[in-house]
Design a protein around this motif. Structure first.
Motif, PDB file in Angstrom:
ATOM      1  N   ALA A   6       3.950   3.907  -8.237  1.00 20.70           N
ATOM      2  CA  ALA A   6       4.635   3.372  -7.324  1.00 20.70           C
ATOM      3  C   ALA A   6       5.765   2.511  -7.777  1.00 20.70           C
ATOM      4  O   ALA A   6       6.929   2.311  -7.295  1.00 20.70           O
ATOM      5  CB  ALA A   6       3.708   2.439  -6.457  1.00 20.70           C
ATOM      6  N   ILE A  38       5.367   5.856   0.206  1.00 19.18           N
ATOM      7  CA  ILE A  38       4.135   5.892  -0.669  1.00 19.18           C
ATOM      8  C   ILE A  38       2.886   5.700  -0.082  1.00 19.18           C
ATOM      9  O   ILE A  38       2.396   5.184   0.822  1.00 19.18           O
ATOM     10  CB  ILE A  38       4.433   4.611  -1.651  1.00 19.18           C
ATOM     11  N   SER A  75      -1.464   6.806  -0.930  1.00 18.70           N
ATOM     12  CA  SER A  75      -2.442   6.823  -1.834  1.00 18.70           C
ATOM     13  C   SER A  75      -3.603   7.530  -1.248  1.00 18.70           C
ATOM     14  O   SER A  75      -3.709   7.401   0.059  1.00 18.70           O
ATOM     15  CB  SER A  75      -2.839   5.623  -2.425  1.00 18.70           C
ATOM     16  N   LEU A  78       2.121  -3.754  -1.945  1.00 20.83           N
ATOM     17  CA  LEU A  78       3.059  -2.941  -1.943  1.00 20.83           C
ATOM     18  C   LEU A  78       3.955  -3.040  -0.779  1.00 20.83           C
ATOM     19  O   LEU A  78       5.336  -2.724  -0.785  1.00 20.83           O
ATOM     20  CB  LEU A  78       2.924  -1.512  -2.425  1.00 20.83           C
ATOM     21  N   ASN A  90      -0.124   9.559  -4.200  1.00 24.33           N
ATOM     22  CA  ASN A  90      -1.088   9.311  -5.381  1.00 24.33           C
ATOM     23  C   ASN A  90      -2.306   9.706  -5.053  1.00 24.33           C
ATOM     24  O   ASN A  90      -3.183   9.307  -4.266  1.00 24.33           O
ATOM     25  CB  ASN A  90      -1.220   7.782  -5.582  1.00 24.33           C
ATOM     26  N   VAL A 101       4.057   1.803   2.882  1.00 23.29           N
ATOM     27  CA  VAL A 101       2.983   2.133   1.908  1.00 23.29           C
ATOM     28  C   VAL A 101       1.674   2.388   2.549  1.00 23.29           C
ATOM     29  O   VAL A 101       1.266   1.258   3.218  1.00 23.29           O
ATOM     30  CB  VAL A 101       3.022   1.143   0.995  1.00 23.29           C
ATOM     31  N   SER A 109       9.689   2.923  -7.116  1.00 20.03           N
ATOM     32  CA  SER A 109      10.392   2.214  -6.086  1.00 20.03           C
ATOM     33  C   SER A 109      11.892   1.679  -6.630  1.00 20.03           C
ATOM     34  O   SER A 109      12.695   1.437  -6.003  1.00 20.03           O
ATOM     35  CB  SER A 109       9.708   0.727  -6.016  1.00 20.03           C
TER      36      SER A 109
END
Length: 248
Positions: A125, A138, A140, A171, A92, A182, A129
């Motif tokens: 996300a 994941i 960011s 997350l 992200n 994450v 998932s």
């Protein structure tokens, strides 16, 4: 670089046509991943990144998307899976950089910043998932401003980038049982078109770092690649500062 640590993997990078996002997309491709990335308007830059990925022998998918649209993030995920067959890594990266005096940043600006910087990563996300196999990643992209706002005018930007820390921790707990990690990366000043190392405020900005310089986008991309790779399988819920000591 061709380390092959992402062989057989597929990645989605939001905001991947320029700056840090482009460097991340190319770095993941250099490691063997097929890469989808979103862009909003700059077709020329998107075409260049597509070519760089293809030149590395990997499949590329450029997706035009406006992440202020609540359907855009999930739509990019679904298209990546439909056209590239799977999804293992989500980065992200896309962000709205809205700064200025408080009196100039009202409801419209607040809603836009939250939509792009907070809602879009959450929805991406959430959608990812559903498709990720165990062991997905994941990541960011936040900002050093979330740790240290040294100039006035950054309230809205700092608010939204700080929110990513809570998103990351939540997350990590939700997805940890599946081995999906994450994490959050806070870049410091990075030499991009939006914040060039020879810009009007660059000397002052460099002075706030311990290293006294800007990062190259590739340096941030290497940090992201490490978190996306097998060596970081026990790192989750973490915030990693790649800021040259900005917050030290």
């Amino acid at each position: 670089m061709d380390t092959n640590e992402f062989a057989g993997k597929t990645a989605l990078v939001t905001g991947g046509s320029r700056g840090i996002g482009a460097a991340v997309a190319v770095r993941l491709a250099a490691g063997g991943a097929d890469v989808a990335f979103t862009y909003q308007q700059d077709e020329k830059s998107a075409a260049l990144v597509t070519k760089q990925i293809a030149d590395l022998g990997r499949r590329a998918l450029a997706i035009r998307a406006d992440n202020a649209d609540p359907k855009a993030a999930a739509g990019a995920v679904e298209r990546t899976v439909a056209e590239l067959g799977r999804l293992d890594i989500v980065v992200n990266n896309v962000g709205a950089f809205l700064v200025g005096p408080l009196e100039d940043l009202g409801e419209e600006e607040f809603d836009h910043a939250v939509a792009v910087n907070v809602r879009a990563p959450y929805l991406a996300a959430r959608a990812a998932s559903r498709h990720m196999q165990d062991g997905g990643r994941i990541i960011s992209i936040g900002s050093n401003i979330a740790e240290r706002a040294v100039f006035p005018g950054f309230t809205l930007y700092a608010l939204t980038k700080t929110a990513l820390a809570g998103l990351t921790k939540g997350l990590a707990r939700d997805l940890g049982p599946r081995g999906i990690t994450v994490n959050l990366v806070h870049p410091g000043p990075t030499d991009t078109a939006a914040n060039p190392a020879d810009g009007p405020n660059a000397e002052a900005i460099r002075g706030f770092t311990a290293l006294g310089r800007y990062a190259a986008p590739s340096e941030i991309a290497h940090v992201v690649a490490h978190l996306a790779g097998p060596a970081a399988g026990f790192v989750t819920g973490a915030t990693v500062a790649a800021d040259g000591g900005f917050a030290a």
